[in-house]
Design a protein around this motif. Sequence first.
Motif, mmCIF file in Angstrom:
data_model
loop_
_atom_site.group_PDB
_atom_site.id
_atom_site.type_symbol
_atom_site.label_atom_id
_atom_site.label_comp_id
_atom_site.label_asym_id
_atom_site.label_seq_id
_atom_site.Cartn_x
_atom_site.Cartn_y
_atom_site.Cartn_z
ATOM 1 N N SER A 51 0.847 -1.178 0.000
ATOM 2 C CA SER A 51 0.000 0.000 0.000
ATOM 3 C C SER A 51 0.891 1.239 0.000
ATOM 4 O O SER A 51 2.049 1.185 0.420
ATOM 5 N N VAL A 52 0.330 2.343 -0.457
ATOM 6 C CA VAL A 52 1.116 3.565 -0.503
ATOM 7 C C VAL A 52 1.532 3.997 0.903
ATOM 8 O O VAL A 52 2.681 4.376 1.125
ATOM 9 N N ALA A 53 0.611 3.914 1.844
ATOM 10 C CA ALA A 53 0.930 4.338 3.203
ATOM 11 C C ALA A 53 2.069 3.501 3.779
ATOM 12 O O ALA A 53 3.003 4.025 4.380
ATOM 13 N N ASN A 54 1.974 2.235 3.563
ATOM 14 C CA ASN A 54 3.008 1.338 4.069
ATOM 15 C C ASN A 54 4.355 1.636 3.411
ATOM 16 O O ASN A 54 5.394 1.662 4.081
ATOM 17 N N THR A 55 4.321 1.864 2.110
ATOM 18 C CA THR A 55 5.550 2.195 1.401
ATOM 19 C C THR A 55 6.164 3.465 1.966
ATOM 20 O O THR A 55 7.366 3.516 2.252
ATOM 21 N N SER A 56 5.342 4.463 2.146
ATOM 22 C CA SER A 56 5.836 5.735 2.683
ATOM 23 C C SER A 56 6.490 5.523 4.043
ATOM 24 O O SER A 56 7.543 6.091 4.344
ATOM 25 N N GLN A 57 5.837 4.687 4.846
ATOM 26 C CA GLN A 57 6.362 4.422 6.178
ATOM 27 C C GLN A 57 7.757 3.791 6.103
ATOM 28 O O GLN A 57 8.687 4.217 6.783
ATOM 29 N N HIS A 58 7.897 2.804 5.247
ATOM 30 C CA HIS A 58 9.202 2.148 5.100
ATOM 31 C C HIS A 58 10.241 3.125 4.570
ATOM 32 O O HIS A 58 11.394 3.114 5.006
ATOM 33 N N LEU A 59 9.823 3.960 3.640
ATOM 34 C CA LEU A 59 10.777 4.917 3.084
ATOM 35 C C LEU A 59 11.283 5.862 4.168
ATOM 36 O O LEU A 59 12.447 6.276 4.149
ATOM 37 N N GLN A 60 10.430 6.157 5.102
ATOM 38 C CA GLN A 60 10.881 7.078 6.149
ATOM 39 C C GLN A 60 11.816 6.397 7.139
ATOM 40 O O GLN A 60 12.701 7.049 7.712
ATOM 41 N N VAL A 61 11.640 5.115 7.317
ATOM 42 C CA VAL A 61 12.626 4.380 8.115
ATOM 43 C C VAL A 61 13.985 4.453 7.420
ATOM 44 O O VAL A 61 15.010 4.723 8.053
ATOM 45 N N LEU A 62 13.977 4.250 6.123
ATOM 46 C CA LEU A 62 15.224 4.301 5.364
ATOM 47 C C LEU A 62 15.830 5.702 5.407
ATOM 48 O O LEU A 62 17.046 5.865 5.500
ATOM 49 N N ARG A 63 14.954 6.694 5.365
ATOM 50 C CA ARG A 63 15.473 8.051 5.411
ATOM 51 C C ARG A 63 16.039 8.354 6.794
ATOM 52 O O ARG A 63 17.036 9.054 6.932
ATOM 53 N N GLY A 64 15.407 7.796 7.806
ATOM 54 C CA GLY A 64 15.903 7.986 9.166
ATOM 55 C C GLY A 64 17.290 7.405 9.355
ATOM 56 O O GLY A 64 18.071 7.879 10.170
ATOM 57 N N ALA A 65 17.613 6.382 8.595
ATOM 58 C CA ALA A 65 18.942 5.783 8.665
ATOM 59 C C ALA A 65 19.873 6.401 7.631
ATOM 60 O O ALA A 65 20.986 5.924 7.436
ATOM 61 N N ALA A 66 19.390 7.433 6.957
ATOM 62 C CA ALA A 66 20.195 8.159 5.974
ATOM 63 C C ALA A 66 20.615 7.292 4.800
ATOM 64 O O ALA A 66 21.674 7.498 4.227
ATOM 65 N N LEU A 67 19.785 6.316 4.473
ATOM 66 C CA LEU A 67 20.115 5.465 3.337
ATOM 67 C C LEU A 67 19.487 5.982 2.047
ATOM 68 O O LEU A 67 19.953 5.670 0.959
ATOM 69 N N VAL A 68 18.409 6.746 2.187
ATOM 70 C CA VAL A 68 17.797 7.355 1.005
ATOM 71 C C VAL A 68 17.565 8.838 1.285
ATOM 72 O O VAL A 68 17.555 9.276 2.437
ATOM 73 N N GLU A 69 17.377 9.592 0.213
ATOM 74 C CA GLU A 69 17.048 11.002 0.334
ATOM 75 C C GLU A 69 15.813 11.282 -0.503
ATOM 76 O O GLU A 69 15.500 10.528 -1.419
ATOM 77 N N ALA A 70 15.121 12.359 -0.166
ATOM 78 C CA ALA A 70 13.877 12.659 -0.857
ATOM 79 C C ALA A 70 13.900 14.066 -1.418
ATOM 80 O O ALA A 70 14.400 14.984 -0.783
ATOM 81 N N ASP A 71 13.380 14.204 -2.630
ATOM 82 C CA ASP A 71 13.204 15.517 -3.245
ATOM 83 C C ASP A 71 11.727 15.746 -3.443
ATOM 84 O O ASP A 71 11.039 14.888 -3.998
#
Lengths: 231, 231
Positions: A51-71
């Motif tokens: 689901s989109v919500a779930n995906t967003s949640q996982h992406l923020q975990v990744l961002r919290g670990a500085a593994l991804v960045e968002a524009d």
Amino acid sequence: MLSPRQYKDVICEHFAHVAKALGSAKRIELLDLLSQSPRRVEGLAQLTGMSVANTSQHLQVLRGAALVEADKAGSFVTYRLAGPDVAALLVEIRHVAESRIAEVDRVTRRFLAGREGMERVDQETLVDRIRRGEVTLLDVRPSEEYEAGHIPGAISVPLSELKKRLRTLPKDEVIVAYCRGPYCVLAMEAVGLLSAKGFQAARLEDGVQDWRARGYAVALGGALQRRAARA
Amino acid sequence: MLSPRQYKDVICEHFAHVAKALGSAKRIELLDLLSQSPRRVEGLAQLTGMSVANTSQHLQVLRGAALVEADKAGSFVTYRLAGPDVAALLVEIRHVAESRIAEVDRVTRRFLAGREGMERVDQETLVDRIRRGEVTLLDVRPSEEYEAGHIPGAISVPLSELKKRLRTLPKDEVIVAYCRGPYCVLAMEAVGLLSAKGFQAARLEDGVQDWRARGYAVALGGALQRRAARA
DNA sequence: CCATCATTCAATCGAATGCTTGAATGTCGT
DNA sequence: ACGACATTCAAGCATTCGATTGAATGATGG
């Protein structure tokens, strides 16, 4: 004043935080996709079946670990890997898992067994021939991924367009297809189709990141350059 | 018959399993110790400040992910890294965390600020001088770790014995001490002691695994060879 | 300004994790 | 065979995690 023990704990906590972010199958999958090209949340959700919500949640975990960045551009948010070293880390984890966990290999064999014409080819010599330009090399991923980085000399033929472009391919030369990596099915399907049509086709298991990890260069860009090159 | 989606899920689950095993500060610490030398459960428990039962539990998580292996000799169980690639993976995680997470650097600075004589030295040229054998290189870890692998040319002077052996060290030459890696305090303390006694001392931040990751050879073995070399 | 769309937030629930404690297993020396 | 010891197992508890749902935010386009 920090004691050595406290210091080590704090530091290890940070390392563990990075590792913990990688400790979920869905997040590994997201990172694998992002190592191909930047993508928006919805696209990632679709490709991973979440689901989109779930995906967003996982992406923020990744961002919290500085593994991804968002524009953020308008109401669209595009995520991308924080750097090439993150892709390298993924490759390293794959290697450790492949070499140690027998079941990875077992499942792979079982998966391949169900596919036609997928006998495994010697990957080392394949890489050599590709580097020397002795074969026709197809990048069968979506074109946006090709444009975000591809093996030099490869031409972009997304799997969805392969059928249309069959006539432009040589029958007297070996055609090598690659996609996102050893666990992506695009190249397998491409080789299946090509073999069925009488081409000499082989699959390169490496993806772009594996290629990079070998120490070889990766070519950027895409449509414009390609058009210019053709002209 | 496995669908591509199922296949990818299964594979990613295995990768995540490996990463999940790394996703705890204590387990990172255990792996870091094991990357220096094999150890028994009790030793690890003592060095990490955990209870034995808890240590054993963590070790089994690591074994479940095939990151460590265990040898049983009598009632003693000795754990060791499953292979050099596991140490490489650890180094890779460290690098990713160091380059991305500002707080790792911040905490390190704060920690070093409280120590005397620990101005940071240019590590690159230090490595060069070590490789050329231009300095006296001390391995200040416990001797068992030295014997399990050390930088070629280094002599084993465990921190606990440094005081006794001061007189055997040259005052007119730079002395470089190293230990388990950038987050280990042994070498810092050694340099502190040496500086206080009037030696020219510097600290190499790399540990053996970092040295190996640079592509340099690592020397094995120990007491016997050293004695032979001296004779 | 309102409707729409992409994304994020917040609350919830069941499952998994980490640590502690106390018992169980298995090995060694006597 | 018995006691001492290293390690592992098992149960319990608080905490955290992962997915779902529905609402909130914020930008876009008429």
